[in-house]
Design a protein around this motif. Structure first.
Motif, PDB file in Angstrom:
ATOM      1  N   VAL C  72      44.450  42.884  35.937  1.00 54.05           N
ATOM      2  CA  VAL C  72      44.564  42.205  34.641  1.00 54.05           C
ATOM      3  C   VAL C  72      43.984  40.798  34.726  1.00 54.05           C
ATOM      4  O   VAL C  72      43.309  40.333  33.801  1.00 54.05           O
ATOM      5  CB  VAL C  72      46.034  42.170  34.175  1.00 54.05           C
ATOM      6  N   MET C  73      44.222  40.122  35.838  1.00 53.82           N
ATOM      7  CA  MET C  73      43.660  38.776  35.989  1.00 53.82           C
ATOM      8  C   MET C  73      42.135  38.804  35.934  1.00 53.82           C
ATOM      9  O   MET C  73      41.499  37.948  35.309  1.00 53.82           O
ATOM     10  CB  MET C  73      44.113  38.159  37.308  1.00 53.82           C
ATOM     11  N   ILE C  74      41.536  39.785  36.591  1.00 54.05           N
ATOM     12  CA  ILE C  74      40.074  39.853  36.674  1.00 54.05           C
ATOM     13  C   ILE C  74      39.466  40.116  35.304  1.00 54.05           C
ATOM     14  O   ILE C  74      38.501  39.461  34.909  1.00 54.05           O
ATOM     15  CB  ILE C  74      39.656  40.972  37.666  1.00 54.05           C
ATOM     16  N   PHE C  75      40.026  41.077  34.571  1.00 56.40           N
ATOM     17  CA  PHE C  75      39.361  41.512  33.339  1.00 56.40           C
ATOM     18  C   PHE C  75      39.879  40.793  32.098  1.00 56.40           C
ATOM     19  O   PHE C  75      39.099  40.375  31.252  1.00 56.40           O
ATOM     20  CB  PHE C  75      39.475  43.038  33.205  1.00 56.40           C
ATOM     21  N   VAL C  76      41.191  40.637  31.974  1.00 66.65           N
ATOM     22  CA  VAL C  76      41.723  39.908  30.820  1.00 66.65           C
ATOM     23  C   VAL C  76      41.824  38.413  31.126  1.00 66.65           C
ATOM     24  O   VAL C  76      41.498  37.577  30.292  1.00 66.65           O
ATOM     25  CB  VAL C  76      43.092  40.471  30.389  1.00 66.65           C
ATOM     26  N   GLY C  77      42.287  38.072  32.317  1.00 65.82           N
ATOM     27  CA  GLY C  77      42.467  36.668  32.663  1.00 65.82           C
ATOM     28  C   GLY C  77      41.159  35.909  32.630  1.00 65.82           C
ATOM     29  O   GLY C  77      40.942  35.034  31.783  1.00 65.82           O
ATOM     30  N   PHE C  78      40.239  36.257  33.535  1.00 64.82           N
ATOM     31  CA  PHE C  78      38.941  35.587  33.541  1.00 64.82           C
ATOM     32  C   PHE C  78      38.192  35.820  32.231  1.00 64.82           C
ATOM     33  O   PHE C  78      37.574  34.910  31.684  1.00 64.82           O
ATOM     34  CB  PHE C  78      38.088  36.062  34.725  1.00 64.82           C
ATOM     35  N   GLY C  79      38.255  37.059  31.716  1.00 61.44           N
ATOM     36  CA  GLY C  79      37.502  37.395  30.514  1.00 61.44           C
ATOM     37  C   GLY C  79      37.919  36.558  29.320  1.00 61.44           C
ATOM     38  O   GLY C  79      37.074  35.967  28.631  1.00 61.44           O
ATOM     39  N   PHE C  80      39.224  36.499  29.052  1.00 60.70           N
ATOM     40  CA  PHE C  80      39.657  35.760  27.865  1.00 60.70           C
ATOM     41  C   PHE C  80      39.628  34.248  28.079  1.00 60.70           C
ATOM     42  O   PHE C  80      39.437  33.501  27.125  1.00 60.70           O
ATOM     43  CB  PHE C  80      41.016  36.259  27.378  1.00 60.70           C
TER      44      PHE C  80
END
Lengths: 468, 468, 468
Positions: C72-80
């Protein structure tokens, strides 16, 4: 801007943050240590002394997934639920972040002193369950923030949290340790306390001319969608909230099932009442964002008991109705007749369902039988050990009810006192015509209706050169 | 508003919610009980009788983290994926919330009757795996909602869910129990069924004048970003979806790895085709939001098998391409020639990849060898026990393929029947020029282009005094 | 549009995606296999040979919940976190999705060759820990993306990731295997490396006329709220990041506690400095979105050591201050004097806190005593086994410091080389007046100020007929 109150917090906010954070460092240095499951040396010794063969029996693996769910509820759940106002989304999610981060540190200390202080060494031992309890503790202050949203300064919120966590630790000690109540999901200690605490503060801080900020007291289309992020993460992870610190094994398992079921039921009755209340049957986002959660609040005490799946459904059914009616009738009436302004309607989502949850827990406890729980199961579920080995379920039910009253009393009295403190004219709170407005405490980007054409350089909101 | 159809659901929606919720309470009271791992008495006895020394072996600890991930997919994943329309975000996330909450209750009963009914006591036992299965079951109805998004009333959606869950339970029983297929991530039973179910309903409900709502059928910049929340939570947690109910140990482990790999591959081919399809190489958010997930759908059956990591990559590679081509060519053609309006393009994301996933599973099963799986591994993976002890992998492959056909047949036939029911003029659905519009079923806040100045009181959308 | 550079990537982006994805399939086919805990046959044999009685001891159950948090950190965390720009939200979250999906595949191979290649069979074995490590590896390239946000084409980002993952695997091998450093949360190998890698690239790609895009370099109200989704998921799950691959048992437990505490402390000092820096005490969203995370970065190495809870508080305290000062002073000065444009300020969030984290780890390691860790605990924590059985904690501290220098050197030198490659005029990057604009690479929906009235058909952005 015609506001006359000074909302400049350039001195007070940094001062409070630094003083309290330094105090935390000193107190942590004196008191806080790893417990036997998080200290490398002690865990090796613990495994030998308790004949444990696998690291998987470390409490971390029982509780960490639930902890992370609870953590999401505290920061994203509560935070985004409070972004619904059209121009207070920064304050909703940002101040929630600030006070929760401070609160958990103070909670580790306060709860530690009451529950985990080693009398020999004078040290507090912390592990993953302490982190969950700290998140729980701070939840009550975040609930209180819901009533105050948009009407107070961040410095005031820090004060609310400091006293909120302190009061919480005391009432929790009385309810869980002295009265020996069970309240794993905190209907009493978290929701009823936090709800009445916030309401009492808001009552003392009544703003007669708040309608001067009415232009900002509503939502916009997208702010309502942001708030649904909060709602859904709270709703989805509530089974983890109610099961996070229950007994290993069937206790956590059952608490999750019961909460899941109660929440599903709340959604349907919330939708039903919301639709009935509009002349064309339209749903109101306020109800969907809030009342759908009432079943989770009300299962906070009883979720770990053998309340049965249909019992859980009934709890969710009733609380969805009660909570939605609260938003429709009670909140407007409280503002009109009680002079109590409750921005997020925490009366309907936390105070009343929390109180009901306390009494539901009392009834379910009193109705427990050895036939259903088994002898060993009764002892395990209600901790009938040590000084309390001879307590009957009926007595337990009575104490559970008494605990609910204690939590409410702490909330009301504590809230009034804290409210009076917050009326001192030193906190930088906004004037009545300046509420619900992020402009007071945040650098807000200028909204451009249309992106200006290429080669126009006069935009002065850039990422890399913030004004000093 | 010039719509002529009556979308007033003030009677029908509350009536449906109350009747069904009360029915759930009665049926739960008669049938549903805790299983031996969530009942405090039975778990204590179970530990003794099975010689279990640690609570960590309760199924809760094997499956609860995956359950919560699946739960997020159902409510935030599906819900936010459907917020992409410029003025149907409330309906997308809100009705998803409503029907999922109803559906999981009905699913616990329907799946319980087929799979967990104790013939002696007449009771259904539920545990954490039942909750996962209920979430899975309701996923098929949420997929169907994707085809209908913006064109039906919430009452119709409740009917879609009631029948959808019922049909699901029957086809699942046929496929998993009678045909003895393996389908842990539900390529067949969830995605192929749900996809064709929704498409068939949408085909029956064809609206020849839907272009009268064309002004609302697109996205806005921020609604597309909201939809990415849904996409990413679905994408990230798909490994949990496909591994949630597979065998303990290597089964869950392998299913998560395979799904993770297939999904990564889908993203690259989706981006490639999306870029190729635009004359300046620009990417289309529709593809990124949807086709990137196709690899997860297509691995729903085979993820628990020994498909090998590069096999998973190939599946993701192909399905990303197929799904993106579907959005580019098939959806427009289906609307033009088949008179089938598929709002979210579930044909390309669920129906076709689900069907392919069923056949991929059949092939991988048929190709299983004792050399790769080991004798014991073959039995464990394919459940070659009891009546099925003598089944060969080749036969198993044949039954897997047959199961895929069963799921499609159930979807198409069931969808046509439900579609005909939904054409009765009693459901409060919107007129053709009123689709994709939250105004029909929601109190929508007035959008203010600019925040009005201080001291203007005429804003009548406030949080605390909703219109009655 | 008056941009003169050609941003058409219709050939190059699909070509890169297809070539690299096909290469992945071939290389996975040759090299990648399931490990003994995810292969059905090997796990059955492993349980017998290791005398394991329960599937719960499969590494999956130790690490999967943490893996999903990291995911979640990689895709939502960094992404958002990268959606904050007013018109680059699609590129922020979308390109993050693309390069992370490619990067994890390449990371499984690169890290596999260095760490998990069986010399007999020539195969790489993967399990859940490999997935976590792949996510970690790609994090360093996503950090680098932060410095380049809005200024590069997706094809360039693929190149950044290809080299970034490759360099990461080499420096990780040198630091963890040759120097035998401990760095479970990657202060050195992930954050310091990724930060300096991105800064060096950005320095080489300096755009003297970037202020021509200034109109788009800020945020809007709602884009700042979207970015808070990223911030909060990073913040909440950082304890999982730092504990995901630490030792089973007390190692994971302690790393989570330390990180949780450090992060809480960072929030308060970030708020304090942010408020102090504005003449009216207003908070800046840039600081809240970023500097609050600095404590997590800086605990990446030391979290698994016995740093003590108050030690963690001190780390968070200092890094919140340092990071916020970075945003206030260092980033503007770097742009002015060093000609280094750092869109997200990764210098302040990753490069410096990562470097500090490396040195903090060195100090804490050097200060370790047998009294605190126990003899066995020292060996377990620092892996003083095999060739390193005789290493002292002081030597270990020295090597930890050396490792930090290695990671920075790799970042700077690698970044300069990659930056020079990216200056070739073949990558389709935007012109100076076209940066921070999704129009270059995305089909962006037309923003309608007001929804047009019913029966107007001329909207040509619809969901179902994308332009070809």
């Amino acid at each position: 801007m015609m506001c006359c109150k000074n909302t400049n917090i350039r001195i007070s906010l940094p001062a409070v943050c630094f003083v309290w954070q330094i105090a935390m460092i000193v107190l942590f240095g004196v008191f806080i240590r790893y417990d036997e499951e998080s200290d490398v040396r002690k865990w090796i010794e613990f495994k030998v002394s308790h004949n444990i063969t696998s690291d998987i029996e470390n409490d971390f693996y029982f509780r960490y997934p639930s902890f992370q769910d609870v953590h999401v509820m505290i920061f994203v759940g509560f935070g985004f639920l409070m972004t619904f106002l059209k121009r207070y989304s920064f304050g909703g999610v940002g101040f929630n972040f600030l006070i929760a981060s401070f609160g958990v540190q103070w909670a580790l200390l306060m709860q530690g002193w009451f529950h985990a202080l080693d009398p020999d060494t004078g040290k507090i031992s912390i592990g993953v369950e302490s982190l969950i309890n700290a998140d729980f503790c701070v939840a009550s202050s975040l609930i209180a923030y819901g009533a105050l949203l948009g009407k107070v300064s961040p410095v005031q919120l820090m004060v609310v949290t400091l006293f909120g966590v302190t009061l919480f630790a005391v009432e929790e000690y009385i309810i869980l340790s002295l009265l020996h109540c069970r309240d794993a999901g905190g209907s009493m200690v978290i929701h009823a306390f936090g709800g009445y605490y916030g309401l009492a503060i808001s009552w003392v801080l009544y703003r007669p001319n708040l309608n001067q900020s009415k232009r900002l007291s509503g939502s916009t289309y997208h702010s309502d969608v942001f708030a649904m992020i909060g709602t859904l993460f709270l709703w989805m992870f509530w089974p983890s909230f109610n099961s996070a610190i229950t007994d290993h094994g069937s206790g956590q398992h059952r608490a999750a099932i019961n909460t899941y079921i109660a929440l599903a039921s709340s959604v349907l009755t919330t939708v039903a009442i919301s639709s009935m209340s509009d002349k064309r049957g339209k749903l109101d986002m306020v109800h969907i964002q809030n009342a759908t959660l009432a079943g989770g609040v009300a299962m906070g005490t009883a979720a770990e008991f053998m309340i049965t799946p249909y019992g859980s459904l009934i709890v969710g059914f009733c609380c969805g109705i009660i909570s939605t009616f609260g938003y429709l009738f009670v909140t407007p009436m409280m503002e009109k007749y009680l002079k109590l302004q409750d921005t997020c309607g925490i009366h309907n989502l936390h105070a009343v369902p929390g109180m009901l949850g306390g009494f539901i827990g009392a009834i379910v406890a009193a109705a427990a039988t050895e036939e259903v729980y088994g002898r060993e199961g009764l002892i395990e579920t209600f901790d009938f050990e040590g000084d309390f080995a001879s307590r009957t379920v009926l007595t337990q039910g009575g104490f559970q009810a008494a605990g609910t009253c204690v939590s409410i009393a702490f909330g009301v009295v504590g809230g009034v006192v804290v409210g009076l403190i917050l009326r001192l004219p030193i906190w930088g709170d906004p004037s009545d015509d300046n509420c619900y407005d992020d402009e007071a405490y945040w650098e807000v980007p200028e909204e451009e209706e249309s992106i200006p054409p290429v080669l126009e350089y006069n935009n002065h909101m850039t990422r890399k050169h913030p004004d000093m």
